[in-house]
Design a protein around this motif. Structure first.
Motif, PDB file in Angstrom:
ATOM      1  N   GLN A 107       0.850  -1.188   0.000  1.00  0.00           N
ATOM      2  CA  GLN A 107       0.000   0.000   0.000  1.00  0.00           C
ATOM      3  C   GLN A 107       0.885   1.237   0.000  1.00  0.00           C
ATOM      4  O   GLN A 107       1.712   1.406   0.893  1.00  0.00           O
ATOM      5  CB  GLN A 107      -0.925   0.025   1.223  1.00  0.00           C
ATOM      6  N   MET A 108       0.690   2.091  -0.992  1.00  0.00           N
ATOM      7  CA  MET A 108       1.501   3.295  -1.111  1.00  0.00           C
ATOM      8  C   MET A 108       0.722   4.499  -0.611  1.00  0.00           C
ATOM      9  O   MET A 108      -0.485   4.612  -0.837  1.00  0.00           O
ATOM     10  CB  MET A 108       1.916   3.519  -2.565  1.00  0.00           C
ATOM     11  N   GLY A 109       1.417   5.380   0.074  1.00  0.00           N
ATOM     12  CA  GLY A 109       0.799   6.579   0.604  1.00  0.00           C
ATOM     13  C   GLY A 109       1.096   7.802  -0.227  1.00  0.00           C
ATOM     14  O   GLY A 109       1.640   7.717  -1.332  1.00  0.00           O
ATOM     15  N   VAL A 112       0.250   8.280  -4.137  1.00  0.00           N
ATOM     16  CA  VAL A 112       0.966   7.618  -5.230  1.00  0.00           C
ATOM     17  C   VAL A 112       0.090   6.502  -5.802  1.00  0.00           C
ATOM     18  O   VAL A 112      -0.250   5.549  -5.104  1.00  0.00           O
ATOM     19  CB  VAL A 112       2.313   7.056  -4.745  1.00  0.00           C
ATOM     20  N   THR A 113      -0.256   6.615  -7.061  1.00  0.00           N
ATOM     21  CA  THR A 113      -1.080   5.605  -7.719  1.00  0.00           C
ATOM     22  C   THR A 113      -0.186   4.618  -8.476  1.00  0.00           C
ATOM     23  O   THR A 113       1.037   4.766  -8.517  1.00  0.00           O
ATOM     24  CB  THR A 113      -2.057   6.277  -8.692  1.00  0.00           C
ATOM     25  N   ASP A 114      -0.811   3.616  -9.087  1.00  0.00           N
ATOM     26  CA  ASP A 114      -0.046   2.643  -9.870  1.00  0.00           C
ATOM     27  C   ASP A 114       0.633   3.312 -11.078  1.00  0.00           C
ATOM     28  O   ASP A 114       1.757   2.952 -11.439  1.00  0.00           O
ATOM     29  CB  ASP A 114      -0.972   1.522 -10.353  1.00  0.00           C
ATOM     30  N   THR A 115      -0.053   4.288 -11.668  1.00  0.00           N
ATOM     31  CA  THR A 115       0.548   5.018 -12.785  1.00  0.00           C
ATOM     32  C   THR A 115       1.763   5.815 -12.329  1.00  0.00           C
ATOM     33  O   THR A 115       2.804   5.855 -13.013  1.00  0.00           O
ATOM     34  CB  THR A 115      -0.487   5.956 -13.415  1.00  0.00           C
ATOM     35  N   ASP A 116       1.634   6.436 -11.155  1.00  0.00           N
ATOM     36  CA  ASP A 116       2.776   7.182 -10.610  1.00  0.00           C
ATOM     37  C   ASP A 116       3.941   6.250 -10.293  1.00  0.00           C
ATOM     38  O   ASP A 116       5.111   6.597 -10.527  1.00  0.00           O
ATOM     39  CB  ASP A 116       2.354   7.937  -9.350  1.00  0.00           C
ATOM     40  N   ALA A 117       3.637   5.079  -9.744  1.00  0.00           N
ATOM     41  CA  ALA A 117       4.698   4.128  -9.403  1.00  0.00           C
ATOM     42  C   ALA A 117       5.433   3.653 -10.660  1.00  0.00           C
ATOM     43  O   ALA A 117       6.657   3.457 -10.633  1.00  0.00           O
ATOM     44  CB  ALA A 117       4.101   2.926  -8.665  1.00  0.00           C
ATOM     45  N   ILE A 166       7.686   5.870   0.640  1.00  0.00           N
ATOM     46  CA  ILE A 166       6.282   6.062   0.261  1.00  0.00           C
ATOM     47  C   ILE A 166       5.376   4.952   0.786  1.00  0.00           C
ATOM     48  O   ILE A 166       4.196   4.914   0.445  1.00  0.00           O
ATOM     49  CB  ILE A 166       6.141   6.156  -1.270  1.00  0.00           C
ATOM     50  N   ASP A 167       5.904   4.067   1.605  1.00  0.00           N
ATOM     51  CA  ASP A 167       5.067   3.036   2.219  1.00  0.00           C
ATOM     52  C   ASP A 167       4.004   3.708   3.086  1.00  0.00           C
ATOM     53  O   ASP A 167       4.291   4.620   3.867  1.00  0.00           O
ATOM     54  CB  ASP A 167       5.934   2.102   3.069  1.00  0.00           C
ATOM     55  N   LEU A 168       2.751   3.271   2.966  1.00  0.00           N
ATOM     56  CA  LEU A 168       1.650   3.876   3.710  1.00  0.00           C
ATOM     57  C   LEU A 168       1.827   3.719   5.217  1.00  0.00           C
ATOM     58  O   LEU A 168       1.264   4.500   5.997  1.00  0.00           O
ATOM     59  CB  LEU A 168       0.318   3.260   3.261  1.00  0.00           C
ATOM     60  N   ARG A 169       2.601   2.741   5.636  1.00  0.00           N
ATOM     61  CA  ARG A 169       2.824   2.555   7.071  1.00  0.00           C
ATOM     62  C   ARG A 169       3.614   3.711   7.684  1.00  0.00           C
ATOM     63  O   ARG A 169       3.638   3.881   8.897  1.00  0.00           O
ATOM     64  CB  ARG A 169       3.572   1.235   7.321  1.00  0.00           C
TER      65      ARG A 169
END
Length: 273
Positions: A107-109, A112-117, A166-169
């Motif tokens: 989960q990215m915080g 950041v979307t999949d397109t951004d990644a 950028i990890d959501l944690r």
């Protein structure tokens, strides 16, 4: 004789049987009933209200007592961030990229979307590597192969470090709330406009998310009167938005109630928080 008749009439009018004939039953009963005090009237009114609303869904959580599982099965609850998963050990997914294997968080915080990644971890490292130029007269006297390996290793370490950042944690409460709002907007928008924060369903879903957060907070801290006032405003604002949606399209109204895990009685009629 006149005096005798007058005396008989006086005795008849003074008798209890005759006096009862000139009063109605309501007047007699009223004289026997004691007047209720204001406090007693208020208690009777409150008890009547409790009996009437005993089986009514909560205007905050939208369900009746014993039906809390309805929320867990609704669409909105499934798209929100599961904070229990954030407290668990990290779950990184290895992805093979041009710079090497990068461990991406589940989960990215920070929005950041999949397109951004895709741009950050696949395209950006390549652009960074191609922007560098090999200098034949470098102080370390490196060959081109050594220089290219060093650049590749540097980009690989940068990508892994950025993936951990950028990890959501690593996000705080505001970061998690931002991610939840982003997910709600994407999930409740239409295909014609994939990111429509002004759509009625999106507004109702965001308000429901905020209402449940405040409701859970006040369940732990019932003396927080400031937030209780804010909760009342949010509940009535959501009801106003849903009334507008019902006038516009009853089908969309019924659909969004099911998606938000709300009963009709929890958003219609008099709402007392």
């Amino acid at each position: 004789m006149f005096r005798a008749c007058l005396a008989q009439t006086s005795r008849n009018s003074a008798s209890p049987s005759t006096s009862s004939l000139i009063h109605t039953s309501a007047v007699l009963n009223a004289s026997k009933t004691q007047k209720l005090t204001s406090k007693a009237k208020a208690e009777i009114k409150a008890e009547k209200w409790r009996r009437t609303n005993a089986n009514r869904p909560s205007p905050v959580f939208g369900t009746r007592k014993g039906e809390e599982g309805t929320w867990d099965d609704c669409y909105l609850a499934k798209i929100l961030v599961n904070e229990a998963e954030l407290a668990a050990p990290p779950n990184m997914t290895p992805i093979k990229l041009p710079v090497g294997t990068v461990n991406l968080p589940s989960q990215m915080g920070f929005g950041v979307t999949d397109t951004d990644a895709e741009k950050l971890f696949r395209q950006l490292p390549e652009l960074s590597m191609n922007s560098r130029r090999f200098d034949d007269k470098n102080p370390q006297m490196q060959s081109f192969e050594q220089w290219a390996t060093q650049i590749l290793d540097r980009e690989h370490r940068k990508a892994n470090t950025f993936a951990q950042v950028i990890d959501l944690r690593n996000a705080d409460a505001d970061g998690i709330a931002y991610e939840n709002r982003r997910r709600i907007i994407v999930a409740f928008s239409t295909k014609e406009n994939p990111f429509d924060p002004g759509r009625t369903e999106v507004q109702a879903a965001i308000l429901t998310y905020r209402i449940r957060n405040l409701g859970n907070h006040l369940a732990k801290f019932p003396r927080d009167l400031g937030n209780r006032l804010g909760l009342r405003k949010l509940v009535h604002h959501r009801a106003k938005i849903l009334r507008y949606l019902r006038r516009k399209s009853n089908e969309r109204y019924e659909t969004v109630l099911e998606q938000l895990g709300l009963k009709r009685e929890s958003v219609e009629g008099e709402l007392i928080v």
